[in-house]
Scaffold this active site. Structure first.
Site, PDB file in Angstrom:
ATOM      1  N   GLU A 291      41.692  69.271  -1.972  1.00 13.23           N
ATOM      2  CA  GLU A 291      41.405  69.634  -0.578  1.00 13.23           C
ATOM      3  C   GLU A 291      41.974  68.562   0.338  1.00 13.23           C
ATOM      4  O   GLU A 291      41.814  67.371   0.075  1.00 13.23           O
ATOM      5  CB  GLU A 291      39.888  69.735  -0.347  1.00 13.23           C
ATOM      6  CG  GLU A 291      39.547  70.053   1.105  1.00 13.23           C
ATOM      7  CD  GLU A 291      38.070  69.951   1.410  1.00 13.23           C
ATOM      8  OE1 GLU A 291      37.313  70.854   1.032  1.00 13.23           O
ATOM      9  OE2 GLU A 291      37.669  68.946   2.059  1.00 13.23           O
TER      10      GLU A 291
ATOM     11  N   TYR B  23      26.792  76.093  -4.046  1.00 16.24           N
ATOM     12  CA  TYR B  23      26.018  74.869  -3.816  1.00 16.24           C
ATOM     13  C   TYR B  23      25.082  74.556  -4.988  1.00 16.24           C
ATOM     14  O   TYR B  23      23.965  75.063  -5.029  1.00 16.24           O
ATOM     15  CB  TYR B  23      25.222  74.995  -2.506  1.00 16.24           C
ATOM     16  CG  TYR B  23      26.145  75.178  -1.320  1.00 16.24           C
ATOM     17  CD1 TYR B  23      26.603  74.087  -0.607  1.00 16.24           C
ATOM     18  CD2 TYR B  23      26.618  76.449  -0.960  1.00 16.24           C
ATOM     19  CE1 TYR B  23      27.502  74.235   0.443  1.00 16.24           C
ATOM     20  CE2 TYR B  23      27.512  76.614   0.092  1.00 16.24           C
ATOM     21  CZ  TYR B  23      27.946  75.495   0.781  1.00 16.24           C
ATOM     22  OH  TYR B  23      28.834  75.651   1.814  1.00 16.24           O
TER      23      TYR B  23
END
Ligand code: FAD
Length: 290
Positions: free
Chosen positions: A14, A144
């Site tokens: 990322e 998550y």
């Protein structure tokens, strides 16, 4: 140049658009200089839907000026459906074939209660459906392991994840975590709930412990107690090389354990420290991972 990692482990990185858009060029140069090419690079979208132009520019440059696939992050926050979809149209037009679809957070305050735009997508599943209706590209979604901070419990988080998968995403990139057992428990939970999407763990190098600690509180990622000891005053007295060795060892040990436990796709939050990615891969010495 090498884009095939030993042992069939795929990496993705990322990056975020630099403050000054003219630095996008330099970032792309660094990406092109990578010895180990990742499977794809994902580009974040400004918090609260800000900095749209910077993300668009960086996505386009990586797509056009490197031989690496790019995944554009896209959030629903602060934007009408037509504005959001015009960005999707743009990415499709230039040939981008991966989008990470996100809800996003309310502007200026990550911990403020989320409010959808009155003419916008009200949940991520709606955005995923709309993208998939336009084109059958790969749509990633976020997961998550320690539950999303807005979620009352892991159960409702899983229900929300199911909705995102049923809407057309088949790839989940997780929030970063430091204790792999949290990830393994999450993976089991997904299996029990018959969520069969590809689960990609997100990991982050601790290049600045104080910043990571602050951000982790906001995004609900726990920090192991042992890190407080490792990154105490003694750490700041070490020279750069010794510090780097500690940072690399922590992330390499984490990645090795994930690989040993059946993971073959890893997403690294690079924090734009591009050359560090090669150092991590070197440190992994993947041929020796059992
Ligand atoms: P969702 O999974 O859709 O929702 C988050 C949680 O809110 C859910 O788990 C659910 O419990 C709750 N929730 C959602 N809708 C409802 C509802 N209708 N009723 C009750 N509860 C609900 N942020 C950015 O701004 N830009 C980025 O580029 C970016 N990239 C990211 C990449 C990754 C891999 C990850 C993990 C996060 C990223 N984020 C980014 C942060 C993300 O935007 C925030 O975590 C945001 O708060 C949630 O987005 P989401 O798509 O995961 O939300």
């Amino acid at each position: 140049m090498n884009n095939i990692f030993p042992k069939n482990v795929n990496f993705s990185y990322e990056v975020f658009p630099p403050q000054d858009i003219s630095n996008n060029f330099k970032l792309v140069e660094k990406i092109n200089a990578l010895r180990y090419k990742p499977n794809f690079i994902s580009v974040t979208y400004g918090a609260g839907g800000s900095n749209r132009d910077k993300t668009m520019d960086l996505v386009r440059r990586i797509h056009q000026d490197t031989d690496i696939d790019v995944a554009a992050h896209l959030t629903c926050v602060g934007s009408s459906i037509s504005d959001t979809m015009s960005l999707v149209d743009y990415y499709l037009k230039i040939g981008v074939n991966k989008i990470l679809a996100l809800r996003g957070d309310s502007p200026n305050n990550i911990s403020k209660q989320y409010e959808g735009h009155p003419r916008g997508f009200q949940k991520t599943g709606e955005l995923i459906k709309a993208i998939k209706k336009l084109s059958d590209i790969q749509v990633y979604t976020a997961g998550y392991p320690e539950k999303h901070p807005d979620s009352v419990d892991l159960r409702s988080d899983i229900e929300n994840l199911k909705d995102k998968i049923n809407s057309g995403s088949n790839d989940i990139i997780t929030q970063y975590f430091f204790d792999n057992n949290l990830f393994y428990t999450y993976r089991e939970l997904l299996t029990v709930n018959k969520i069969e999407a590809n689960l990609i763990p997100g990991i982050i190098p601790i290049t600045n412990f104080q910043k990571i600690r602050e951000f982790s509180i906001k995004c609900g990622a726990s920090i192991p107690k042992t890190f407080e000891v490792i990154f105490d005053d003694h750490f700041s007295n070490l020279d750069n090389e010794e510090q780097l060795e500690i940072v690399l060892s922590i992330i390499a040990d984490q990645a090795k354990d994930l690989i040993a436990n059946g993971i073959n796709n890893l997403h690294i939050y690079s924090l734009n420290q591009i050359s560090l990615m090669d150092q991590i891969i070197n440190k992994l010495n993947i041929d020796n991972v059992k």
